[in-house]
Write a protein that holds these residues in place. Structure first.
Motif, PDB file in Angstrom:
ATOM      1  N   ARG A  96       0.836  -1.203   0.000  1.00  0.00           N
ATOM      2  CA  ARG A  96       0.000   0.000   0.000  1.00  0.00           C
ATOM      3  C   ARG A  96       0.873   1.257   0.000  1.00  0.00           C
ATOM      4  NH1 ARG A  96      -2.531   2.250   5.394  1.00  0.00           N
ATOM      5  NH2 ARG A  96      -0.285   2.315   5.661  1.00  0.00           N
ATOM      6  N   ASN A  97       1.857   1.302   0.918  1.00  0.00           N
ATOM      7  CA  ASN A  97       2.723   2.485   0.992  1.00  0.00           C
ATOM      8  C   ASN A  97       3.440   2.724  -0.327  1.00  0.00           C
ATOM      9  OD1 ASN A  97       1.990   2.551   3.670  1.00  0.00           O
ATOM     10  ND2 ASN A  97       3.863   1.552   4.386  1.00  0.00           N
ATOM     11  N   THR A  98       3.953   1.633  -0.923  1.00  0.00           N
ATOM     12  CA  THR A  98       4.696   1.772  -2.174  1.00  0.00           C
ATOM     13  C   THR A  98       3.783   2.262  -3.292  1.00  0.00           C
ATOM     14  OG1 THR A  98       6.107  -0.040  -1.443  1.00  0.00           O
ATOM     15  CG2 THR A  98       6.271   0.590  -3.749  1.00  0.00           C
ATOM     16  N   LEU A  99       2.550   1.722  -3.340  1.00  0.00           N
ATOM     17  CA  LEU A  99       1.627   2.155  -4.395  1.00  0.00           C
ATOM     18  C   LEU A  99       1.279   3.637  -4.255  1.00  0.00           C
ATOM     19  CD1 LEU A  99      -0.853  -0.832  -4.791  1.00  0.00           C
ATOM     20  CD2 LEU A  99       0.898  -0.046  -6.383  1.00  0.00           C
ATOM     21  N   TYR A 100       0.990   4.066  -3.021  1.00  0.00           N
ATOM     22  CA  TYR A 100       0.730   5.496  -2.820  1.00  0.00           C
ATOM     23  C   TYR A 100       1.925   6.323  -3.289  1.00  0.00           C
ATOM     24  CZ  TYR A 100      -3.615   4.992  -0.160  1.00  0.00           C
ATOM     25  OH  TYR A 100      -4.895   4.734   0.214  1.00  0.00           O
ATOM     26  N   TYR A 101       3.096   5.823  -2.959  1.00  0.00           N
ATOM     27  CA  TYR A 101       4.317   6.535  -3.326  1.00  0.00           C
ATOM     28  C   TYR A 101       4.462   6.630  -4.847  1.00  0.00           C
ATOM     29  CZ  TYR A 101       9.330   7.614  -3.263  1.00  0.00           C
ATOM     30  OH  TYR A 101      10.554   8.196  -3.457  1.00  0.00           O
ATOM     31  N   VAL A 102       4.290   5.517  -5.532  1.00  0.00           N
ATOM     32  CA  VAL A 102       4.434   5.491  -6.995  1.00  0.00           C
ATOM     33  C   VAL A 102       3.380   6.381  -7.650  1.00  0.00           C
ATOM     34  CG1 VAL A 102       4.294   4.028  -9.052  1.00  0.00           C
ATOM     35  CG2 VAL A 102       5.469   3.195  -7.015  1.00  0.00           C
ATOM     36  N   ILE A 103       2.117   6.191  -7.211  1.00  0.00           N
ATOM     37  CA  ILE A 103       1.022   6.929  -7.846  1.00  0.00           C
ATOM     38  C   ILE A 103       1.126   8.427  -7.539  1.00  0.00           C
ATOM     39  CG2 ILE A 103      -1.495   7.215  -7.854  1.00  0.00           C
ATOM     40  CD1 ILE A 103      -1.640   4.168  -7.283  1.00  0.00           C
ATOM     41  N   GLY A 104       1.682   8.759  -6.388  1.00  0.00           N
ATOM     42  CA  GLY A 104       1.844  10.174  -6.055  1.00  0.00           C
ATOM     43  C   GLY A 104       3.017  10.817  -6.765  1.00  0.00           C
ATOM     44  N   VAL A 105       4.106  10.069  -6.929  1.00  0.00           N
ATOM     45  CA  VAL A 105       5.343  10.680  -7.429  1.00  0.00           C
ATOM     46  C   VAL A 105       5.407  10.694  -8.957  1.00  0.00           C
ATOM     47  CG1 VAL A 105       7.850  10.427  -7.533  1.00  0.00           C
ATOM     48  CG2 VAL A 105       6.672  10.183  -5.350  1.00  0.00           C
ATOM     49  N   VAL A 106       5.147   9.568  -9.602  1.00  0.00           N
ATOM     50  CA  VAL A 106       5.420   9.454 -11.038  1.00  0.00           C
ATOM     51  C   VAL A 106       4.635  10.471 -11.884  1.00  0.00           C
ATOM     52  CG1 VAL A 106       5.370   7.921 -13.045  1.00  0.00           C
ATOM     53  CG2 VAL A 106       6.182   7.065 -10.856  1.00  0.00           C
ATOM     54  N   PRO A 107       3.295  10.563 -11.722  1.00  0.00           N
ATOM     55  CA  PRO A 107       2.590  11.541 -12.563  1.00  0.00           C
ATOM     56  C   PRO A 107       3.048  12.979 -12.295  1.00  0.00           C
ATOM     57  CG  PRO A 107       1.047  10.060 -11.490  1.00  0.00           C
ATOM     58  CD  PRO A 107       2.364   9.821 -10.862  1.00  0.00           C
ATOM     59  N   VAL A 108       3.242  13.315 -11.014  1.00  0.00           N
ATOM     60  CA  VAL A 108       3.597  14.699 -10.682  1.00  0.00           C
ATOM     61  C   VAL A 108       4.948  15.067 -11.281  1.00  0.00           C
ATOM     62  CG1 VAL A 108       4.108  16.294  -8.804  1.00  0.00           C
ATOM     63  CG2 VAL A 108       2.205  14.709  -8.591  1.00  0.00           C
ATOM     64  N   GLN A 109       5.947  14.207 -11.091  1.00  0.00           N
ATOM     65  CA  GLN A 109       7.281  14.554 -11.602  1.00  0.00           C
ATOM     66  C   GLN A 109       7.293  14.577 -13.130  1.00  0.00           C
ATOM     67  OE1 GLN A 109       9.895  11.647  -9.902  1.00  0.00           O
ATOM     68  NE2 GLN A 109       9.528  10.117 -11.471  1.00  0.00           N
ATOM     69  N   THR A 110       6.499  13.709 -13.760  1.00  0.00           N
ATOM     70  CA  THR A 110       6.464  13.686 -15.223  1.00  0.00           C
ATOM     71  C   THR A 110       5.817  14.958 -15.774  1.00  0.00           C
ATOM     72  OG1 THR A 110       6.241  11.281 -15.090  1.00  0.00           O
ATOM     73  CG2 THR A 110       5.798  12.292 -17.216  1.00  0.00           C
ATOM     74  N   VAL A 111       4.659  15.333 -15.200  1.00  0.00           N
ATOM     75  CA  VAL A 111       3.968  16.530 -15.683  1.00  0.00           C
ATOM     76  C   VAL A 111       4.805  17.783 -15.424  1.00  0.00           C
ATOM     77  CG1 VAL A 111       1.942  17.987 -15.332  1.00  0.00           C
ATOM     78  CG2 VAL A 111       1.678  15.510 -15.489  1.00  0.00           C
ATOM     79  N   PHE A 112       5.359  17.894 -14.231  1.00  0.00           N
ATOM     80  CA  PHE A 112       6.211  19.052 -13.918  1.00  0.00           C
ATOM     81  C   PHE A 112       7.386  19.133 -14.890  1.00  0.00           C
ATOM     82  CE2 PHE A 112       5.082  19.950  -9.244  1.00  0.00           C
ATOM     83  CZ  PHE A 112       4.369  21.068  -9.623  1.00  0.00           C
ATOM     84  N   ALA A 117      10.075  21.876 -19.149  1.00  0.00           N
ATOM     85  CA  ALA A 117      10.849  21.762 -20.389  1.00  0.00           C
ATOM     86  C   ALA A 117      10.213  22.594 -21.494  1.00  0.00           C
ATOM     87  CB  ALA A 117      10.963  20.299 -20.811  1.00  0.00           C
ATOM     88  N   VAL A 118       8.886  22.549 -21.577  1.00  0.00           N
ATOM     89  CA  VAL A 118       8.207  23.310 -22.622  1.00  0.00           C
ATOM     90  C   VAL A 118       8.461  24.807 -22.436  1.00  0.00           C
ATOM     91  CG1 VAL A 118       5.933  24.004 -23.481  1.00  0.00           C
ATOM     92  CG2 VAL A 118       6.438  21.597 -23.124  1.00  0.00           C
ATOM     93  N   VAL A 119       8.395  25.282 -21.191  1.00  0.00           N
ATOM     94  CA  VAL A 119       8.627  26.713 -20.959  1.00  0.00           C
ATOM     95  C   VAL A 119      10.090  27.067 -21.246  1.00  0.00           C
ATOM     96  CG1 VAL A 119       8.535  28.586 -19.295  1.00  0.00           C
ATOM     97  CG2 VAL A 119       6.771  26.830 -19.267  1.00  0.00           C
ATOM     98  N   VAL A 120      11.022  26.240 -20.739  1.00  0.00           N
ATOM     99  CA  VAL A 120      12.444  26.548 -20.957  1.00  0.00           C
ATOM    100  C   VAL A 120      12.767  26.532 -22.456  1.00  0.00           C
ATOM    101  CG1 VAL A 120      14.808  25.725 -20.570  1.00  0.00           C
ATOM    102  CG2 VAL A 120      13.186  25.744 -18.698  1.00  0.00           C
ATOM    103  N   LYS A 128      18.219  30.451 -20.315  1.00  0.00           N
ATOM    104  CA  LYS A 128      17.843  29.036 -20.309  1.00  0.00           C
ATOM    105  C   LYS A 128      18.825  28.217 -19.470  1.00  0.00           C
ATOM    106  CE  LYS A 128      15.981  28.459 -25.059  1.00  0.00           C
ATOM    107  NZ  LYS A 128      14.923  29.281 -25.121  1.00  0.00           N
ATOM    108  N   GLY A 129      20.129  28.537 -19.646  1.00  0.00           N
ATOM    109  CA  GLY A 129      21.178  27.785 -18.962  1.00  0.00           C
ATOM    110  C   GLY A 129      21.029  27.839 -17.454  1.00  0.00           C
ATOM    111  N   LEU A 242      13.716  18.227 -22.425  1.00  0.00           N
ATOM    112  CA  LEU A 242      14.234  19.381 -23.155  1.00  0.00           C
ATOM    113  C   LEU A 242      15.027  18.934 -24.385  1.00  0.00           C
ATOM    114  CD1 LEU A 242      14.301  22.454 -23.036  1.00  0.00           C
ATOM    115  CD2 LEU A 242      16.390  22.303 -21.690  1.00  0.00           C
ATOM    116  N   ALA A 243      15.841  17.887 -24.196  1.00  0.00           N
ATOM    117  CA  ALA A 243      16.621  17.380 -25.321  1.00  0.00           C
ATOM    118  C   ALA A 243      15.698  16.890 -26.433  1.00  0.00           C
ATOM    119  CB  ALA A 243      17.538  16.245 -24.855  1.00  0.00           C
ATOM    120  N   ALA A 244      14.620  16.217 -26.038  1.00  0.00           N
ATOM    121  CA  ALA A 244      13.677  15.712 -27.036  1.00  0.00           C
ATOM    122  C   ALA A 244      12.970  16.862 -27.743  1.00  0.00           C
ATOM    123  CB  ALA A 244      12.661  14.787 -26.369  1.00  0.00           C
ATOM    124  N   LEU A 245      12.590  17.889 -26.984  1.00  0.00           N
ATOM    125  CA  LEU A 245      11.913  19.049 -27.580  1.00  0.00           C
ATOM    126  C   LEU A 245      12.818  19.737 -28.585  1.00  0.00           C
ATOM    127  CD1 LEU A 245      10.140  20.717 -24.522  1.00  0.00           C
ATOM    128  CD2 LEU A 245       9.047  19.754 -26.536  1.00  0.00           C
TER     129      LEU A 245
END
Lengths: 360, 314
Positions: A96-112, A117-120, A128-129, A242-245
């Motif tokens: 349970r703890n791990t799932l909360y952790y994964v579900i909380g962290v992965v989407p947030v860090q990916t979207v952020f 990257a899009v703004v930079v 930019k540097g 950013l590299a991909a963009l």
């Protein structure tokens, strides 16, 4: 004329070619040998060893060459932790703890990471540097160092409480790192819903843990560890995005502008689809990393928060090396289960994100 | 960002909207940058404070020129008020002095030694294997490629216990050699090098072969020197990964404090339970990070290029 000069038409060349192939094969084998041996002995063999010992009852105390060191017990370890044993609740609490952790962290860090990257990447942005350096900097250091920084930031008299105290005079310092209250519980409580008012059904146990505890949400202590993970990883992922963009040719956007596409439409119909393989890569990295979270838990875990912060990876370590009765076989079984979970998660996300890459 | 404006009114509306969005976007960037930088600044500042000041007044971040010691002549700790004044504080190097008297210098050496040893071996083994997979036809080439790729899927946690057992059987537990040999090659590095070698035109090697050079000469004299960008990325990842490696050090070196690396050592400096010695821990964190930070600022371009490399690789 030309046929005569090619290797195919010339017997001497054929012989040379055969000799060349033989020496290439020999060179190839000698070139891969050192790395192949290291990978086999310290990666593949250990995986098989872990699998084997997960079917035995070897606790690790008796030396292996002892005639009665262990015996094969089949699926007993799995049964004990996953189905009907004494430790089932510990295992599913860690899940349970791990799932909360994964579900909380992965989407947030990916979207952020994507947004940053899009703004930079905007043409009008200067410095930019500076931004890239600032975002990336936290990920150069050890997860242990970052954990200590967060231990300090969130300590009772630490900066987070100091800032919140300065902002609101009635603020009661929160003991961030020792608080077991689940975020969803706190939210429900603020709406007037508690375990007593919600009805008896929440006491139904699933896998030895009652429903009320399953839906607790990440505890305050676990949430600080999640914030830590997001803080550290977002910068790295941003650099990847950013590299991909920067690899998307500007002519694509120019064509879209001629067709009158709005910025949003460009982002939605050009940028996102073209970034799909990168998103797949970033999410895979995120999943593999978060499912295995260990270092941060090792530092920020304490006696009070064992129940709400123990991850599956930490449970493996704890079962194998700490506590009153370390048991290597049982720990191996948990580790194998974690391996299977990560494997399934990666395949599932291939479905959803749909990266069309040969490699993971 | 020229747009098609059909009427001047919608054009001005849109450019206003665009400006508002741009301001919000920059605000988002600056806000995020502050979130990333502030903890680092506070960590450095507080590593120069005595425990009392860290725990009661963690926020002051501007050092004053005069320094203090944390205990007076009679051995009594000074209060936070004596050290901190508004945003200013009188720095103390007591935390640093204390950890330098601990085993920390030894751990710095261990970390540097282990990181360098592993990185050098990886440069050699990974590039050799990568070249063989990219260029040399040998039996099992294709199969080996997929095996290497597959090993990237194995989570480190699964390897904890069997590696511990294996090293114990080999008598390599709690030795430098044990740590180094386990990490001497890695799938990621092999694939990185393979991909790079595939991008080098074959003609280069064929020309050398006509001159009678064998594969070993070609690899070490001609191909390897061309691979500097990939080798640089590999060096950075190998060095950084091992400088910061905690889990492997915990399992392989955990039994002998003389062999600890810095991340492992820091967890010992912390003290037990909730009674954290912040002056030690923060000073230790700064010392652990400093070499990586220096390397980062010197080779920043390569860090970013290396990361991009992994992203493109997918």
């Amino acid at each position: 004329m030309s046929a005569a000069t090619t290797a195919a038409g010339n017997p001497v060349a054929i012989q040379d070619q055969a000799q060349q192939n033989r020496s290439d094969a020999f060179a190839g084998l000698s070139f891969v040998a050192p790395a192949a041996i290291v990978l086999f002995v310290f990666l593949i063999l250990p995986l098989l060893v872990a699998l084997y010992f997960s079917f035995t009852n070897w606790s690790g105390t008796r030396p292996l060459d002892h005639p009665e060191a262990y015996e094969v017990v089949g699926l007993k370890n799995y049964d004990r932790w996953l189905v009907s044993g004494r430790r089932v609740d510990d295992f599913y609490r860690a899940i349970r703890n791990t799932l909360y952790y994964v579900i909380g962290v992965v989407p947030v860090q990916t979207v952020f990471a994507l947004l940053l990257a899009v703004v930079v990447n905007q043409r009008w942005l200067t410095r930019k540097g500076f931004f890239r350096t600032a975002f990336y900097f936290p990920s150069i250091t050890s997860s242990i160092v970052v954990s200590f920084i967060f231990l300090f930031l969130f300590s009772a008299g630490g900066p987070i409480n100091a800032v919140l105290g300065a902002l609101s005079p009635n603020y009661e310092p929160v003991a961030w790192t020792t608080n077991n209250d689940g975020l969803f519980h706190l939210l429900l409580e603020s709406l007037g819903i508690t375990e007593d008012t919600v009805g008896a059904w929440v006491e139904t146990e699933i896998m030895d843990i009652d429903i009320w505890e399953w839906i607790a949400g990440p505890s305050v202590a676990l949430s600080t560890i999640m914030a830590l993970a997001i803080w550290t990883t977002t910068g790295t992922l941003m650099v990847i995005y950013l590299a991909a963009l920067q690899g998307i040719p500007s002519s694509v956007y120019e064509a879209a502008e001629v067709d009158g596409a709005t910025n949003w439409a460009q982002f939605r119909h050009i940028t996102l689809p073209l970034l799909k393989p990168t998103t797949f890569f970033v999410v895979t990295l995120g999943l593999i990393g978060t499912f295995q979270v260990f270092d941060q838990i090792y530092v920020l875990q304490n006696d009070q928060t064992g129940r709400t912060t123990t991850s599956v990876a930490y449970l493996v370590y704890n079962t194998a090396f700490e506590g009153n009765s370390p048991n290597l076989a049982e720990a191996s079984a948990i580790a194998i289960v974690l391996f299977v979970i990560i494997f399934i998660a990666t395949i599932l996300q291939r479905r959803f994100v749909g990266g069309d890459r040969a490699e993971e | 960002m020229a747009s098609l404006a059909f009427t001047s009114q919608s054009h001005s509306m849109r450019s206003l909207l665009r400006r508002v969005l741009a301001v919000m976007a920059v605000g988002f960037l600056v806000g995020f940058a502050l979130i990333q930088i502030t903890p680092c600044v506070l960590t450095i500042a507080n590593s120069f404070k005595c425990d009392a000041a860290v725990e009661n007044r963690p926020m002051p971040f501007i050092p004053l020129p005069e320094t203090v010691t944390c205990r007076d002549e009679t051995g009594v700790f000074i209060s936070a008020d004596e050290q901190v004044d508004g945003f200013f504080f009188r720095p103390s190097v007591d935390g640093y002095r204390k950890i330098l008297e601990s085993q920390l210098p030894r751990w710095v050496f261990n970390t540097a030694f282990l990181s360098i040893a592993v990185t050098i071996l990886r440069l050699v083994f990974d590039s050799m294997a990568g070249y063989a997979l990219a260029r040399l036809k040998f039996p099992g080439n294709r199969a080996l490629f997929f095996v290497v790729l597959g090993t990237m899927m194995i989570p480190g946690v699964v390897l904890l216990i069997p590696r511990f057992l294996l090293l114990k059987q080999l008598g390599l537990l709690n030795t430098y050699q044990g740590y180094i040999i386990v990490l001497a090659a890695d799938a990621f590095g092999i694939l990185l090098m393979k991909q790079f070698f595939e991008s080098i035109p074959r003609e280069v090697e064929e020309a050398a072969m006509v001159d009678g050079a064998n594969r070993y000469v070609i690899f070490f004299r001609i191909v390897l020197p061309m691979a500097t960008p990939a080798l640089t990325a590999l060096t950075i990842f190998g060095f950084q990964g091992n400088w910061n490696n905690f889990m492997d050090a915990l399992i392989i070196l955990g039994g002998d404090t003389d062999l600890y690396n810095l991340p492992l050592g820091l967890t010992v400096l912390r003290g037990s339970g909730l009674d954290v010695q912040y002056d030690l821990v923060l000073a230790g964190s700064v010392i652990t990070t400093l070499p990586m930070a220096v390397i980062f600022f010197i080779f920043q371009r390569y860090f970013v290029e290396g990361i991009s490399y992994t992203g493109l690789k997918g």
